[in-house]
Design an enzyme around this catalytic site. Structure first.
Site, PDB file in Angstrom:
ATOM      1  N   ASP A   1     111.959-163.044 -19.741  1.00 49.36           N
ATOM      2  CA  ASP A   1     111.830-161.608 -20.780  1.00 49.36           C
ATOM      3  C   ASP A   1     110.476-160.984 -20.052  1.00 49.36           C
ATOM      4  O   ASP A   1     109.552-160.971 -20.883  1.00 49.36           O
ATOM      5  CB  ASP A   1     111.618-162.214 -22.073  1.00 49.36           C
TER       6      ASP A   1
ATOM      7  N   THR B   1     120.577-165.501 -35.223  1.00 50.46           N
ATOM      8  CA  THR B   1     119.632-166.208 -35.956  1.00 50.46           C
ATOM      9  C   THR B   1     118.859-165.240 -36.712  1.00 50.46           C
ATOM     10  O   THR B   1     118.065-165.735 -37.826  1.00 50.46           O
ATOM     11  CB  THR B   1     118.682-167.399 -35.155  1.00 50.46           C
TER      12      THR B   1
ATOM     13  N   LYS C   1     117.675-166.752 -17.322  1.00 42.55           N
ATOM     14  CA  LYS C   1     118.340-165.600 -18.273  1.00 42.55           C
ATOM     15  C   LYS C   1     117.769-164.030 -17.958  1.00 42.55           C
ATOM     16  O   LYS C   1     116.589-164.145 -17.951  1.00 42.55           O
ATOM     17  CB  LYS C   1     118.195-166.361 -19.593  1.00 42.55           C
TER      18      LYS C   1
ATOM     19  N   THR D   1     137.396-151.800 -23.514  1.00 40.45           N
ATOM     20  CA  THR D   1     136.094-151.569 -22.955  1.00 40.45           C
ATOM     21  C   THR D   1     135.251-152.775 -22.397  1.00 40.45           C
ATOM     22  O   THR D   1     134.854-152.808 -21.328  1.00 40.45           O
ATOM     23  CB  THR D   1     135.254-150.750 -23.876  1.00 40.45           C
TER      24      THR D   1
ATOM     25  N   ARG E   1     110.919-176.205 -27.995  1.00 38.84           N
ATOM     26  CA  ARG E   1     109.283-176.121 -27.829  1.00 38.84           C
ATOM     27  C   ARG E   1     108.877-177.521 -27.422  1.00 38.84           C
ATOM     28  O   ARG E   1     109.416-178.503 -27.873  1.00 38.84           O
ATOM     29  CB  ARG E   1     108.482-175.701 -29.230  1.00 38.84           C
TER      30      ARG E   1
ATOM     31  N   ARG F   1     108.711-168.567 -23.349  1.00 40.71           N
ATOM     32  CA  ARG F   1     107.332-168.754 -23.529  1.00 40.71           C
ATOM     33  C   ARG F   1     106.984-169.905 -23.175  1.00 40.71           C
ATOM     34  O   ARG F   1     105.655-170.077 -22.489  1.00 40.71           O
ATOM     35  CB  ARG F   1     106.866-168.127 -24.672  1.00 40.71           C
TER      36      ARG F   1
ATOM     37  N   ASP G   1     122.380-162.008 -20.306  1.00 39.50           N
ATOM     38  CA  ASP G   1     122.581-162.107 -21.626  1.00 39.50           C
ATOM     39  C   ASP G   1     122.631-160.782 -22.392  1.00 39.50           C
ATOM     40  O   ASP G   1     121.625-160.318 -22.696  1.00 39.50           O
ATOM     41  CB  ASP G   1     121.263-162.827 -22.358  1.00 39.50           C
TER      42      ASP G   1
ATOM     43  N   LYS H   1     125.200-159.513 -24.397  1.00 44.65           N
ATOM     44  CA  LYS H   1     125.944-159.675 -25.764  1.00 44.65           C
ATOM     45  C   LYS H   1     126.955-158.614 -25.922  1.00 44.65           C
ATOM     46  O   LYS H   1     126.734-157.712 -26.987  1.00 44.65           O
ATOM     47  CB  LYS H   1     124.956-159.677 -26.885  1.00 44.65           C
ATOM     48  N   LEU H   2     128.045-158.634 -24.941  1.00 46.48           N
ATOM     49  CA  LEU H   2     128.954-157.385 -25.525  1.00 46.48           C
ATOM     50  C   LEU H   2     129.620-157.430 -26.723  1.00 46.48           C
ATOM     51  O   LEU H   2     129.813-158.562 -27.182  1.00 46.48           O
ATOM     52  CB  LEU H   2     129.853-157.458 -24.389  1.00 46.48           C
ATOM     53  N   HIS H   3     129.797-156.187 -27.189  1.00 45.76           N
ATOM     54  CA  HIS H   3     130.787-156.044 -28.430  1.00 45.76           C
ATOM     55  C   HIS H   3     131.228-154.668 -28.533  1.00 45.76           C
ATOM     56  O   HIS H   3     130.468-153.688 -28.564  1.00 45.76           O
ATOM     57  CB  HIS H   3     129.809-156.157 -29.961  1.00 45.76           C
ATOM     58  N   ASP H   4     132.593-154.415 -28.354  1.00 44.31           N
ATOM     59  CA  ASP H   4     133.184-153.127 -28.060  1.00 44.31           C
ATOM     60  C   ASP H   4     134.656-153.178 -28.554  1.00 44.31           C
ATOM     61  O   ASP H   4     135.154-154.597 -28.599  1.00 44.31           O
ATOM     62  CB  ASP H   4     132.741-152.462 -26.919  1.00 44.31           C
ATOM     63  N   ILE H   5     135.458-152.411 -28.233  1.00 46.80           N
ATOM     64  CA  ILE H   5     136.915-152.347 -28.334  1.00 46.80           C
ATOM     65  C   ILE H   5     137.277-153.254 -26.966  1.00 46.80           C
ATOM     66  O   ILE H   5     136.807-153.323 -26.018  1.00 46.80           O
ATOM     67  CB  ILE H   5     137.390-150.982 -28.487  1.00 46.80           C
TER      68      ILE H   5
HETATM   69  O1  C5P Z   1     110.279-167.475 -25.519  1.00 47.77           O
HETATM   70  P1  C5P Z   1     111.463-168.192 -26.355  1.00 47.77           P
HETATM   71  O2  C5P Z   1     111.565-169.645 -25.734  1.00 47.77           O
HETATM   72  O3  C5P Z   1     111.325-168.324 -27.775  1.00 47.77           O
HETATM   73  O4  C5P Z   1     112.669-167.442 -25.676  1.00 47.77           O
HETATM   74  C1  C5P Z   1     113.936-167.629 -26.114  1.00 47.77           C
HETATM   75  C2  C5P Z   1     114.903-166.737 -25.811  1.00 47.77           C
HETATM   76  O5  C5P Z   1     116.143-166.839 -26.169  1.00 47.77           O
HETATM   77  C3  C5P Z   1     114.616-165.380 -25.697  1.00 47.77           C
HETATM   78  O6  C5P Z   1     115.141-164.829 -24.683  1.00 47.77           O
HETATM   79  C4  C5P Z   1     115.365-164.896 -27.110  1.00 47.77           C
HETATM   80  O7  C5P Z   1     115.799-163.681 -26.964  1.00 47.77           O
HETATM   81  C5  C5P Z   1     116.627-165.776 -27.049  1.00 47.77           C
HETATM   82  N1  C5P Z   1     117.150-166.426 -28.157  1.00 47.77           N
HETATM   83  C6  C5P Z   1     116.648-167.129 -29.269  1.00 47.77           C
HETATM   84  N2  C5P Z   1     117.324-167.193 -30.509  1.00 47.77           N
HETATM   85  C7  C5P Z   1     118.601-166.768 -30.502  1.00 47.77           C
HETATM   86  C8  C5P Z   1     119.338-166.381 -29.423  1.00 47.77           C
HETATM   87  C9  C5P Z   1     118.498-165.876 -28.114  1.00 47.77           C
HETATM   88  O8  C5P Z   1     115.436-167.191 -29.145  1.00 47.77           O
HETATM   89  N3  C5P Z   1     119.314-167.224 -31.337  1.00 47.77           N
END
Ligand code: C5P
Length: 232
Positions: A10, A119, A32, A68, A181, A211, A59, A61-65
């Site tokens: 990210d 989430t 990713k 498309t 984590r 992170r 990543d 996350k597509l959502h359309d007809i």
């Molecule tokens: O930095 P961190 O470990 O929290 O990053 C988690 C990654 O997973 C981020 O790119 C975040 O957008 C993604 N993600 C998430 N929870 C979700 C879906 C995707 O943390 N439910």
């Protein structure tokens, strides 16, 4: 499908992601790429990271007809990504169209996984904003079952849901789990977290770690620690 650690890159710019990846001289982690980097740096960023030998989870996350999504997926497949995703709420027909678009002339295609409920969506938002009155766990499992029915390979879910997804959709249905984590690390803004070792025990197929690796003093050591706990 092999267990692997996917690093959530990210970063806001090509320069930042490339200097991060330069740290990895002995291994080529699965990375990713999300909306921020893709929209900012363009499809070329995928080609460049791929050319360095990394696998890529795009990543978007597509959502359309359905039509498309099918056309867009054909473009992503041409970029030679290894994994990509869409929203299961786009319906079974949209997911089937996505697979058609993603499948190359030789029959191969990237792994396709679905987002069930984000989430960030809780029971209250689901009921009030989306008018979905069922319990959120039931909705998540129903969407996962729809993804399986459409022929998708798996879902993104919390490590806490991975076991139940496997019970509902089969053990070969892939679970890709963020919210990871280290036991002695900061949890930041993630609410429900697991260590890589716990995610392995519960049956996650891929963990997505941002992170704890990208923000570590020694990102390569942090990545290796994830691999040691989750894969080895
Ligand atoms: O930095 P961190 O470990 O929290 O990053 C988690 C990654 O997973 C981020 O790119 C975040 O957008 C993604 N993600 C998430 N929870 C979700 C879906 C995707 O943390 N439910």
């Amino acid at each position: 499908m092999g267990k692997d650690v996917i690093i959530a890159c990210d970063f806001p710019s090509k320069e930042k992601v490339m200097s991060f990846l330069d740290l990895f001289t002995d291994e080529k982690p699965f990375v990713k790429i999300g909306m921020e980097l893709f929209y900012g740096a363009g499809p070329e960023i995928v080609r460049e990271i791929k050319a360095r030998g990394h696998k890529i989870f795009l990543d978007l996350k597509l959502h359309d007809i359905p039509n498309t999504v099918k056309s867009a997926m054909a473009v992503l497949s041409g970029l030679d990504v290894d994994m990509t995703n869409l929203h299961a709420s786009g319906t079974v027909r949209m997911m089937e169209a996505a697979i058609e678009g993603l499948t190359r002339a030789d029959g191969t295609r990237p792994i396709l996984i679905a987002v069930t409920q984000l989430t960030s969506t809780d029971q209250e938002a689901m009921e009030n904003d989306l008018l979905i009155k069922e319990p959120i766990d039931k909705v998540v499992m129903h969407y996962a079952a729809n993804a399986a029915k459409a022929g998708l390979d798996g879902v993104v879910c919390s490590p806490l849901e991975a076991g139940k997804v496997h019970d509902t959709c089969g053990k070969d249905f892939v679970t890709v789990t963020p919210g990871v984590r280290f036991a002695d690390g900061d949890i930041g803004d993630q609410k429900r977290v697991m260590t890589p070792a716990e995610a392995k025990k519960i049956g996650s197929d891929y963990i997505v770690v941002g992170r704890p690796i990208t923000g570590a003093t020694d990102p390569v050591a942090a990545y290796r620690r994830c691999v040691a706990e989750f894969v080895d």
